[in-house]
Design an enzyme around this catalytic site. Sequence first.
Site, PDB file in Angstrom:
ATOM      1  CB  CYS A   1      -0.951   0.002   1.194  1.00  0.00           C
ATOM      2  SG  CYS A   1      -2.137  -1.340   1.092  1.00  0.00           S
TER       3      CYS A   1
ATOM      4  CG  HIS B   1      -3.261   3.406   2.287  1.00  0.00           C
ATOM      5  ND1 HIS B   1      -3.620   3.066   1.006  1.00  0.00           N
ATOM      6  CD2 HIS B   1      -3.323   2.254   3.010  1.00  0.00           C
ATOM      7  CE1 HIS B   1      -3.888   1.773   0.960  1.00  0.00           C
ATOM      8  NE2 HIS B   1      -3.729   1.257   2.155  1.00  0.00           N
TER       9      HIS B   1
ATOM     10  CG  ASN C   1      -6.654  -0.850   1.000  1.00  0.00           C
ATOM     11  OD1 ASN C   1      -6.010  -0.350   0.082  1.00  0.00           O
ATOM     12  ND2 ASN C   1      -6.070  -1.331   2.086  1.00  0.00           N
TER      13      ASN C   1
HETATM   14  O1  UT7 Z   1      -3.799  -1.333   3.548  1.00  0.00           O
HETATM   15  C1  UT7 Z   1      -2.900  -2.162   4.198  1.00  0.00           C
HETATM   16  C2  UT7 Z   1      -2.981  -2.041   5.651  1.00  0.00           C
HETATM   17  N1  UT7 Z   1      -4.169  -2.688   6.138  1.00  0.00           N
HETATM   18  C3  UT7 Z   1      -4.803  -2.138   7.155  1.00  0.00           C
HETATM   19  O2  UT7 Z   1      -4.451  -1.079   7.581  1.00  0.00           O
HETATM   20  C4  UT7 Z   1      -5.961  -2.921   7.769  1.00  0.00           C
HETATM   21  C5  UT7 Z   1      -5.879  -2.841   9.246  1.00  0.00           C
HETATM   22  N2  UT7 Z   1      -6.918  -3.577   9.943  1.00  0.00           N
HETATM   23  C6  UT7 Z   1      -8.213  -3.226   9.943  1.00  0.00           C
HETATM   24  O3  UT7 Z   1      -8.602  -2.308   9.262  1.00  0.00           O
HETATM   25  C7  UT7 Z   1      -9.127  -3.943  10.880  1.00  0.00           C
HETATM   26  O4  UT7 Z   1      -8.389  -4.746  11.755  1.00  0.00           O
HETATM   27  C8  UT7 Z   1     -10.194  -4.814  10.169  1.00  0.00           C
HETATM   28  C9  UT7 Z   1     -11.206  -3.951   9.467  1.00  0.00           C
HETATM   29  C10 UT7 Z   1      -9.533  -5.750   9.180  1.00  0.00           C
HETATM   30  C11 UT7 Z   1     -10.953  -5.646  11.215  1.00  0.00           C
HETATM   31  O5  UT7 Z   1     -11.508  -4.799  12.207  1.00  0.00           O
HETATM   32  P1  UT7 Z   1     -11.280  -5.078  13.752  1.00  0.00           P
HETATM   33  O6  UT7 Z   1     -12.047  -4.061  14.486  1.00  0.00           O
HETATM   34  O7  UT7 Z   1      -9.824  -5.172  14.009  1.00  0.00           O
HETATM   35  O8  UT7 Z   1     -12.007  -6.464  13.946  1.00  0.00           O
HETATM   36  P2  UT7 Z   1     -11.396  -7.830  14.487  1.00  0.00           P
HETATM   37  O9  UT7 Z   1     -10.521  -8.472  13.447  1.00  0.00           O
HETATM   38  O10 UT7 Z   1     -10.831  -7.624  15.846  1.00  0.00           O
HETATM   39  O11 UT7 Z   1     -12.705  -8.675  14.625  1.00  0.00           O
HETATM   40  C12 UT7 Z   1     -13.722  -8.360  15.579  1.00  0.00           C
HETATM   41  C13 UT7 Z   1     -14.835  -9.376  15.470  1.00  0.00           C
HETATM   42  C14 UT7 Z   1     -14.341 -10.797  15.536  1.00  0.00           C
HETATM   43  O12 UT7 Z   1     -15.301 -11.568  16.243  1.00  0.00           O
HETATM   44  P3  UT7 Z   1     -15.099 -11.944  17.775  1.00  0.00           P
HETATM   45  O13 UT7 Z   1     -13.803 -12.709  17.823  1.00  0.00           O
HETATM   46  O14 UT7 Z   1     -15.007 -10.623  18.501  1.00  0.00           O
HETATM   47  O15 UT7 Z   1     -16.314 -12.751  18.094  1.00  0.00           O
HETATM   48  C15 UT7 Z   1     -14.296 -11.242  14.097  1.00  0.00           C
HETATM   49  O16 UT7 Z   1     -14.436 -12.624  13.945  1.00  0.00           O
HETATM   50  O17 UT7 Z   1     -15.496  -9.248  14.210  1.00  0.00           O
HETATM   51  C16 UT7 Z   1     -15.464 -10.510  13.516  1.00  0.00           C
HETATM   52  N3  UT7 Z   1     -15.309 -10.243  12.085  1.00  0.00           N
HETATM   53  C17 UT7 Z   1     -16.347  -9.935  11.277  1.00  0.00           C
HETATM   54  N4  UT7 Z   1     -17.657  -9.823  11.514  1.00  0.00           N
HETATM   55  C18 UT7 Z   1     -18.451  -9.483  10.468  1.00  0.00           C
HETATM   56  C19 UT7 Z   1     -14.166 -10.212  11.359  1.00  0.00           C
HETATM   57  N5  UT7 Z   1     -14.435  -9.898  10.081  1.00  0.00           N
HETATM   58  C20 UT7 Z   1     -15.778  -9.717  10.014  1.00  0.00           C
HETATM   59  C21 UT7 Z   1     -16.660  -9.366   8.958  1.00  0.00           C
HETATM   60  N6  UT7 Z   1     -17.962  -9.260   9.245  1.00  0.00           N
HETATM   61  N7  UT7 Z   1     -16.216  -9.121   7.705  1.00  0.00           N
END
Ligand code: UT7
Length: 331
Positions: free
Chosen positions: A117, A257, A287
């Site tokens: 990115c 970004h 993204n």
């Molecule tokens: O461009 C390159 C750099 N990339 C980035 O900067 C991305 C950085 N990361 C992020 O933007 C975020 O971490 C994400 C958007 C990918 C995820 O958001 P988050 O707030 O960190 O969520 P998480 O991974 O901690 O997941 C929270 C919960 C989990 O459930 P439990 O364990 O709390 O029961 C996941 O299983 O949300 C669940 N989950 C989803 N639920 C619905 C994960 N993905 C999804 C989904 N829909 N798509």
Amino acid sequence: MTKTTAAITAVGGYVPQFVLTNQMLEGMVETNDEWITSRTGIKERRVLKPEEGEGTSYMAIKAAREVLEKRGIDASELDLIIVATATPDSLVASTAAFVASEIGATNAFGYDLLAACSSFLFGMSTAASYIVSGTYRKVLLIGADKMSSIINYKDRTTCIIFGDGAGAVLFEPNTEGLGLQDEYLRADGKGRQFLGMEGGGSLMPATEESVRNNKHFIFQDGKTVFKFAVSNMADVAARILERNHLKGSDVAWLVPHQANKRIIDATAKRMGLEGEKVMMNIQKYGNTTSATLPLLLHDYESRLKKGDKLVFAAFGGGFTWGSAYLTWAYD
Ligand code: UT7
């Protein structure tokens, strides 16, 4: 003797026609519009379908042609084409060489630049250096990615985030001191375990097993990447402000970004910037990796004024990240 700087003199952009909405994703993986919107800020993204065109070069060529048309120059005047991308048309043969011949850049050489990115941000540094050194006078920098080619649409941790698109800018010499002013670019290879694609490279060439195990799709440990992205993107942007003696109120636009609205908001807050000075189009494109920064310039071009102070910031796989300070060169 007047000092030569490297300025952006035209912008182009292209996104494919097919719109993949959050509602459509609800039918593909266990997710919902409310989760995606509140966690990322994304409502829809574009996908390049074979009916429209194939490969990253398809979109890169469209963006490149718009730059040439707006600047009113012929492709034969270009000296160099850099395609910043994490999804080249293929390995080995550079996508930039193909783009050059397709648009008729008969006097240019070209190569691809890969830094996930941060590819476009690092490309700005590269393009500007050629101009400032006096080696070349017209460098076309394209940021383009067909992320859908490496996304597993059964993996909800990645398929909701990424989209396809391309943006392009022309760098030329400037004698008014406008253009790229400063940059602070970083990399930490330990980060590759948290975001990347394991298969298809020299470490893990394609085998039946690698395909079966989904190794040719992008993976990310979202939580870890988020933590690194929030602190590093804000840190480098703050450092760029500090060493150029700029306050948030001096900055016309933050060009961040587009990975996650929460990361963008945190960076803007750290810089002391109000929301209306933050370029944002993540809601409609998601993204697009190397294309986010030039697509922002493309969307906001009509609002930019000569002399505007722009601060770019990016964070991506690798890890790679950085910030740049650029003054806009035209109305
Ligand atoms: O461009 C390159 C750099 N990339 C980035 O900067 C991305 C950085 N990361 C992020 O933007 C975020 O971490 C994400 C958007 C990918 C995820 O958001 P988050 O707030 O960190 O969520 P998480 O991974 O901690 O997941 C929270 C919960 C989990 O459930 P439990 O364990 O709390 O029961 C996941 O299983 O949300 C669940 N989950 C989803 N639920 C619905 C994960 N993905 C999804 C989904 N829909 N798509």
